[in-house]
Scaffold this motif. Structure first.
Motif, PDB file in Angstrom:
ATOM      1  N   SER A 138     -10.043   3.604  19.496  1.00  0.00           N
ATOM      2  CA  SER A 138     -10.620   4.933  19.289  1.00  0.00           C
ATOM      3  C   SER A 138     -10.915   5.166  17.819  1.00  0.00           C
ATOM      4  O   SER A 138     -10.489   4.414  16.954  1.00  0.00           O
ATOM      5  N   ARG A 139     -11.666   6.231  17.563  1.00  0.00           N
ATOM      6  CA  ARG A 139     -11.956   6.579  16.166  1.00  0.00           C
ATOM      7  C   ARG A 139     -10.664   6.816  15.390  1.00  0.00           C
ATOM      8  O   ARG A 139     -10.529   6.406  14.242  1.00  0.00           O
ATOM      9  N   ARG A 140      -9.724   7.503  16.008  1.00  0.00           N
ATOM     10  CA  ARG A 140      -8.457   7.792  15.340  1.00  0.00           C
ATOM     11  C   ARG A 140      -7.724   6.502  14.973  1.00  0.00           C
ATOM     12  O   ARG A 140      -7.143   6.386  13.896  1.00  0.00           O
ATOM     13  N   GLN A 141      -7.772   5.503  15.870  1.00  0.00           N
ATOM     14  CA  GLN A 141      -7.090   4.240  15.593  1.00  0.00           C
ATOM     15  C   GLN A 141      -7.756   3.488  14.440  1.00  0.00           C
ATOM     16  O   GLN A 141      -7.089   2.892  13.607  1.00  0.00           O
ATOM     17  N   VAL A 142      -9.091   3.507  14.412  1.00  0.00           N
ATOM     18  CA  VAL A 142      -9.805   2.846  13.313  1.00  0.00           C
ATOM     19  C   VAL A 142      -9.476   3.528  11.981  1.00  0.00           C
ATOM     20  O   VAL A 142      -9.197   2.872  10.971  1.00  0.00           O
ATOM     21  N   LYS A 143      -9.491   4.853  12.005  1.00  0.00           N
ATOM     22  CA  LYS A 143      -9.165   5.608  10.794  1.00  0.00           C
ATOM     23  C   LYS A 143      -7.736   5.323  10.350  1.00  0.00           C
ATOM     24  O   LYS A 143      -7.456   5.101   9.165  1.00  0.00           O
ATOM     25  N   ARG A 144      -6.813   5.307  11.355  1.00  0.00           N
ATOM     26  CA  ARG A 144      -5.421   5.033  11.046  1.00  0.00           C
ATOM     27  C   ARG A 144      -5.247   3.620  10.489  1.00  0.00           C
ATOM     28  O   ARG A 144      -4.424   3.379   9.620  1.00  0.00           O
ATOM     29  N   SER A 145      -6.046   2.681  10.965  1.00  0.00           N
ATOM     30  CA  SER A 145      -5.971   1.295  10.490  1.00  0.00           C
ATOM     31  C   SER A 145      -6.318   1.210   9.007  1.00  0.00           C
ATOM     32  O   SER A 145      -5.616   0.555   8.224  1.00  0.00           O
ATOM     33  N   VAL A 146      -7.403   1.901   8.611  1.00  0.00           N
ATOM     34  CA  VAL A 146      -7.810   1.875   7.199  1.00  0.00           C
ATOM     35  C   VAL A 146      -6.764   2.573   6.329  1.00  0.00           C
ATOM     36  O   VAL A 146      -6.412   2.095   5.241  1.00  0.00           O
ATOM     37  N   LEU A 147      -6.228   3.700   6.814  1.00  0.00           N
ATOM     38  CA  LEU A 147      -5.216   4.421   6.047  1.00  0.00           C
ATOM     39  C   LEU A 147      -3.911   3.626   5.960  1.00  0.00           C
ATOM     40  O   LEU A 147      -3.204   3.683   4.948  1.00  0.00           O
ATOM     41  N   THR A 148      -3.589   2.899   7.018  1.00  0.00           N
ATOM     42  CA  THR A 148      -2.393   2.041   6.961  1.00  0.00           C
ATOM     43  C   THR A 148      -2.564   0.967   5.902  1.00  0.00           C
ATOM     44  O   THR A 148      -1.641   0.659   5.145  1.00  0.00           O
ATOM     45  N   GLU A 149      -3.768   0.395   5.865  1.00  0.00           N
ATOM     46  CA  GLU A 149      -4.079  -0.599   4.838  1.00  0.00           C
ATOM     47  C   GLU A 149      -3.900   0.014   3.444  1.00  0.00           C
ATOM     48  O   GLU A 149      -3.323  -0.606   2.539  1.00  0.00           O
ATOM     49  N   ALA A 150      -4.374   1.250   3.284  1.00  0.00           N
ATOM     50  CA  ALA A 150      -4.238   1.941   1.988  1.00  0.00           C
ATOM     51  C   ALA A 150      -2.774   2.205   1.667  1.00  0.00           C
ATOM     52  O   ALA A 150      -2.335   2.060   0.514  1.00  0.00           O
ATOM     53  N   ALA A 151      -1.985   2.581   2.682  1.00  0.00           N
ATOM     54  CA  ALA A 151      -0.561   2.857   2.456  1.00  0.00           C
ATOM     55  C   ALA A 151       0.175   1.605   1.999  1.00  0.00           C
ATOM     56  O   ALA A 151       1.030   1.658   1.106  1.00  0.00           O
ATOM     57  N   VAL A 152      -0.164   0.469   2.626  1.00  0.00           N
ATOM     58  CA  VAL A 152       0.470  -0.794   2.222  1.00  0.00           C
ATOM     59  C   VAL A 152       0.124  -1.126   0.770  1.00  0.00           C
ATOM     60  O   VAL A 152       0.993  -1.491  -0.026  1.00  0.00           O
ATOM     61  N   VAL A 153      -1.158  -0.976   0.438  1.00  0.00           N
ATOM     62  CA  VAL A 153      -1.587  -1.222  -0.949  1.00  0.00           C
ATOM     63  C   VAL A 153      -0.864  -0.274  -1.892  1.00  0.00           C
ATOM     64  O   VAL A 153      -0.396  -0.667  -2.964  1.00  0.00           O
ATOM     65  N   GLY A 154      -0.763   1.020  -1.505  1.00  0.00           N
ATOM     66  CA  GLY A 154      -0.076   2.003  -2.347  1.00  0.00           C
ATOM     67  C   GLY A 154       1.383   1.680  -2.559  1.00  0.00           C
ATOM     68  O   GLY A 154       1.906   1.828  -3.669  1.00  0.00           O
ATOM     69  N   LEU A 155       2.057   1.226  -1.498  1.00  0.00           N
ATOM     70  CA  LEU A 155       3.477   0.864  -1.610  1.00  0.00           C
ATOM     71  C   LEU A 155       3.675  -0.317  -2.546  1.00  0.00           C
ATOM     72  O   LEU A 155       4.563  -0.307  -3.407  1.00  0.00           O
ATOM     73  N   ILE A 156       2.847  -1.347  -2.369  1.00  0.00           N
ATOM     74  CA  ILE A 156       2.963  -2.535  -3.232  1.00  0.00           C
ATOM     75  C   ILE A 156       2.700  -2.146  -4.681  1.00  0.00           C
ATOM     76  O   ILE A 156       3.454  -2.510  -5.594  1.00  0.00           O
ATOM     77  N   ALA A 157       1.615  -1.402  -4.905  1.00  0.00           N
ATOM     78  CA  ALA A 157       1.257  -0.999  -6.267  1.00  0.00           C
ATOM     79  C   ALA A 157       2.325  -0.105  -6.882  1.00  0.00           C
ATOM     80  O   ALA A 157       2.646  -0.215  -8.075  1.00  0.00           O
ATOM     81  N   SER A 158       2.910   0.792  -6.073  1.00  0.00           N
ATOM     82  CA  SER A 158       3.940   1.694  -6.591  1.00  0.00           C
ATOM     83  C   SER A 158       5.197   0.932  -6.981  1.00  0.00           C
ATOM     84  O   SER A 158       5.824   1.230  -8.011  1.00  0.00           O
ATOM     85  N   ALA A 159       5.562  -0.057  -6.156  1.00  0.00           N
ATOM     86  CA  ALA A 159       6.753  -0.853  -6.467  1.00  0.00           C
ATOM     87  C   ALA A 159       6.571  -1.614  -7.773  1.00  0.00           C
ATOM     88  O   ALA A 159       7.444  -1.605  -8.655  1.00  0.00           O
TER      89      ALA A 159
END
Length: 860
Positions: free
Chosen positions: A323-344
């Motif tokens: 669904s659209r929500r799942q695709v959107k959530r997929s991109v945001l999850t990718e961003a969250a992972v990048v944010g966590l790595i960068a923050s650490a």
């Protein structure tokens, strides 16, 4: 979908690297700032608590002899009460300390005096920073030791020809116990024998200064009067209540002294420390916010390009049931992972930054108190919260765009690059914001000092509006330079210009990061240069003296310095600038006591009425503004109250045009001589025959006995003193803004790298029809330069506009203010933007030139 997001991160490691770096730098700034200020505050609080650990009650006083409220031995404020109800006093008498020591519950009382003391090194130069060079008295207890100091060599001074030095000062001067040390106060230089070297937690020493310990009698003679102390510490007997001791102490103190418990004093100092560090914290966090704001464009650009390049992949996910929500959530999850790595990573770098800042302060002479690195939960939460939140916010629009991709359109590879028509709504919003912001800025500029808040709001709206409009602006602006690029660089230049505007949104997001940085840099530069030139002009127009003599500490000179300078060869005119506050009908008026006849040769004093010659007859001169506001006229006789409380009358002999370096009232030194026991002379102005020269300066140095605590400044030094701080402030601001500019450069690199990736087929075709590797590299470099300079031009224009507006709010406070556009520096900024483009294109250009043309042509 979660596994898909993780695989996407792993599949695009190189492309996400720049995003990680951008977030990492911003997080490092935030966490480093919080850890640094927490560590510093904790260390100072511990030091403060340690300093007052054995102090039950602390007593402080001020010099109330002349009622002027000045420091460094000058007249102090106070009521008519005094020691045991008598007259005005310089401090706390030895008799009072004896009574304090006899109170129930008191085990000991230690009296202190302090003031400026400058130590000369082996070359005669002042050791330390001047304002924090202090002298105090050594007070031995029954065991012969002063509890405030720990001696590592020798002992405290026991005679009037001995001093002790702190460890750092002794090391800087190369002094050993038994050596002769030259010490300057606000009077003549004296030579002492070094009796000992000690360590201390004194704040002045930790600030990069020095501490000299004298015998008590010597210190009293230098700073107060024999038998008097400025401060005292009271220690209680075991089991005695600090509150009870405090009550007893207060009952014995003169009117010019006050007391509080050691714990209260330590708590007050801790509060002051937190308040001081709060300002530093806010400044550093503001620049961290700027860096993160710039990073938003890089992050958003990265995910926008990733979504565009993964159109078919995302469409396939939609086709198989996502669904659209799942695709959107997929991109945001990718961003969250990048944010966590960068923050650490950023948090770890921030710890290193905090340690580095502490070491850097030490390299500038500030000896910070020892203490562990303080990593608070707030710093950790702020670092990870900011890093992840910023990344998610920046990725939200690309994620929303990804969710809207129609499966059929994507499967047919119709990527649908943004066109000018598709940007109509965006441009309308941007234009509206820019117009509203510009109107607010202009209104704020017209409102004077009250319009600064409005300018701030307008600047934010205008900047957002311009950023939104940048994609639209890119086409006509870059079109202006397209003919030049084509003529100079041929086909490479033509292609570079076309590529720069092929995707306006991408170009706009890349240029916006540079535009923000250059807006701030240019605005600061316009204000700084304009104010600097105004201050410089004010200095050169108002001062005619060749030299200004003052204490390195900024305190008051001893009258003996004036006498010594008058005898120096080559001196043609000389006047002290002696503070002499007067009260006229109960209203205080700042006054300068000067030398009649010489003051006109040392300053530009334009007479409005009367004559300055009347100063020699004991009359006064008043500035025109002061005379007008008080309805005074030349010839009026004013009833005055002097610093010592005595009354008299003074006649106005002249009015003069305001001079920024003179007080509003001028009077002869003879008029106040009898009313001030310890005159406070802030400066002595000197003019010499034939102007300043090395010989004249040496004559002044010799006349003052080569005193390390007194500075002698020529005209250039005077200009630097009053205007040099502006350049220093600008350099600090440039350094802090460098973080945002580095992130902007990463954005250019990222955009070009991804642009090269998605244009592989095109580049392969260009290679196939004859464009060699050198021309491919040139095309990519020119594209980077065009985007970088475009962003810089937008930033320079907006920054100059803001600089003008802010200047309008401060011009009334700065005489001679006139807007200066620093064309040379603006030219340097644009040149550096071009250099940034060239450097940012090195890797993408090399990658493009090394593409295998056959493989590239087959790439979809």
């Amino acid at each position: 979908m979660f596994r898909t997001a993780l695989r996407s991160v792993l599949a695009h490691k190189a492309r996400l690297l720049m995003t990680v770096l951008a977030v990492m730098l911003g997080v490092a700034f935030v966490s480093g700032t919080l850890v640094f200020t927490d560590t510093l505050g904790n260390a100072f609080r511990n030091q403060s608590a340690k300093s007052y650990k054995d102090v039950s009650v602390a007593v402080s006083s001020h010099d109330s002899r002349d009622g002027g409220g000045r420091d460094d031995g000058g007249p102090g404020g106070g009521g008519p009460g005094g020691e045991e109800g008598g007259g005005r006093t310089p401090g706390i008498s030895a008799a009072t300390l004896k009574k304090l020591g006899a109170l129930d519950g008191v085990s000991s009382v230690i009296g202190r005096v302090d003031g400026f003391a400058g130590v000369a090194d082996q070359d005669g130069k002042l050791i330390g920073s001047g304002w924090s060079n202090t002298g105090s008295n050594f007070v031995p207890a029954k065991d012969g030791e002063d509890p405030a100091y720990t001696f590592t060599e020798g002992a405290g001074p026991a005679r009037d020809d001995q001093v002790a030095l702190d460890r750092t000062t002794a090391d800087k001067g190369g002094y050993q116990v038994g050596d002769t040390v030259r010490v300057g106060t606000n009077g003549p230089v004296r030579e002492f024998t070094l009796s000992g070297v000690f360590t201390t937690e004194d704040g002045a020493v930790n600030a990069g200064g020095s501490l000299v310990l004298f015998d008590t009698a010597v210190a009293q003679k230098l700073y107060l009067e024999p038998g008097f102390f400025k401060d005292a510490t009271v220690s209680a007997e075991p089991g005695a209540s600090d509150a009870a001791v405090l009550a007893g102490v207060k009952g014995l103190l003169p009117d010019n002294a006050e007391a509080q418990t050691g714990k209260q004093l330590a708590d007050d100092q801790a509060t002051d420390i937190e308040s001081g560090l709060s300002g530093l914290n806010q400044i550093l966090l503001a620049f961290a916010a700027i860096a993160l704001f710039v990073g938003v464009f890089l992050i958003s650009n990265t995910f926008t390009m990733l979504v565009a390049q993964r159109t078919r992949e995302l469409a396939l996910l939609r086709a198989v049931g996502a669904s659209r929500r799942q695709v959107k959530r997929s991109v945001l999850t990718e961003a969250a992972v990048v944010g966590l790595i960068a923050s650490a990573v950023g948090f770890v770098v921030g710890l290193g930054l905090a340690t580095g800042l502490r070491s850097a302060m030490g390299s500038f002479g500030a000896q910070l108190p020892a203490g562990p690195l303080v990593v608070s939960p707030t710093a950790v939460a702020a670092a990870f919260g900011v890093g992840v939140l910023i990344t998610l916010l920046a990725a939200w629009l690309p994620a929303r765009r990804a969710a809207k991709i129609p499966p059929v359109a994507a499967m047919s590879s119709v990527h649908g690059l943004a066109t000018t028509k598709s940007l109509v709504v965006r441009n309308s919003i941007g234009g509206g914001l820019a117009l509203i912001g510009s109107a607010a800025i202009i209104a704020g500029a017209a409102g004077g000092s009250d319009g600064r808040t409005l300018i701030g709001i307008g600047a934010f709206l205008a900047m957002i509006g311009v950023i939104v409009l940048i994609p639209l602006l890119s086409r006509p602006v870059i079109a202006l330079v397209r003919p030049l690029l084509r003529r100079v660089f041929g086909v490479s230049g033509k292609l570079a210009a076309q590529n720069a505007v092929r995707n306006p949104r991408r170009t706009g997001a890349t240029a916006s990061a540079l535009a923000i940085g250059l807006t701030l840099v240019t605005g600061l530069t316009v204000i700084g240069v304009t104010v600097g030139q105004a201050v410089d002009k004010m200095t050169t127009d108002n001062i005619r003296a060749d030299y200004m003599v003052q204490m390195a500490s900024g305190g008051g000179l001893d009258p003996s310095a004036v006498t010594a300078l008058e005898k120096a060869p080559g001196v043609s005119a000389l006047s002290p600038q002696q503070s002499a506050g007067l009260k006229v009908k109960g209203k205080f008026h700042p006054a300068s006591a000067v030398t009649p006849g010489d003051i006109e040769q040392l300053f530009t004093v334009t007479t409005l009425s009367g004559s300055l010659d009347t100063l020699a007859r004991g009359e006064i001169a008043v500035s025109g503004k002061t005379a007008k506001s008080n309805h005074w006229r030349t010839g009026d006789t004013l009833p005055v109250t002097y610093d010592d409380g005595k009354k008299g009358s003074l006649r106005i002999g002249a009015t003069f045009e305001e001079n920024e370096f003179l007080d509003s009232v001028l009077l002869p030194t003879d008029a106040v001589e009898a009313h001030e026991s310890r005159p406070y002379i802030s400066q002595v102005w000197v003019r010499t025959d034939g102007g300043a020269s090395a010989a004249h300066e040496q004559a002044l140095v010799d006349a003052l006995g080569d005193n390390p605590g007194i500075s002698i400044m020529d005209r250039q030094d005077i200009r630097n003193t009053f205007g040099g701080f502006i350049n220093t402030a600008l350099n600090i601001m440039y350094g802090l803004l460098a973080m945002a500019l580095i992130i902007a450069v990463l954005g250019v690199v990222n955009t070009l790298a991804m642009s090269v990736f998605e244009r592989q087929q095109e580049i392969g075709m260009l290679r196939a029809i004859g464009l060699d590797r050198a021309k491919v590299k040139r095309m990519i470099r020119l594209e980077a330069v065009v985007i970088s300079v475009f962003g810089a031009v937008v930033g320079v224009v907006l920054g100059s506009f803001l600089g003008w507006a802010i200047g309008q709010t401060i011009k009334n406070d700065i005489p001679g203010y006139a807007l200066v556009v620093p064309w040379e520096r603006i030219g340097i900024f644009l040149l550096l933007a071009g250099v940034v483009g060239v450097l940012a294109a090195l890797w993408p250009a090399r990658s493009a030139a090394r593409l295998n043309m056959l493989t590239a042509i087959k790439t979809e």
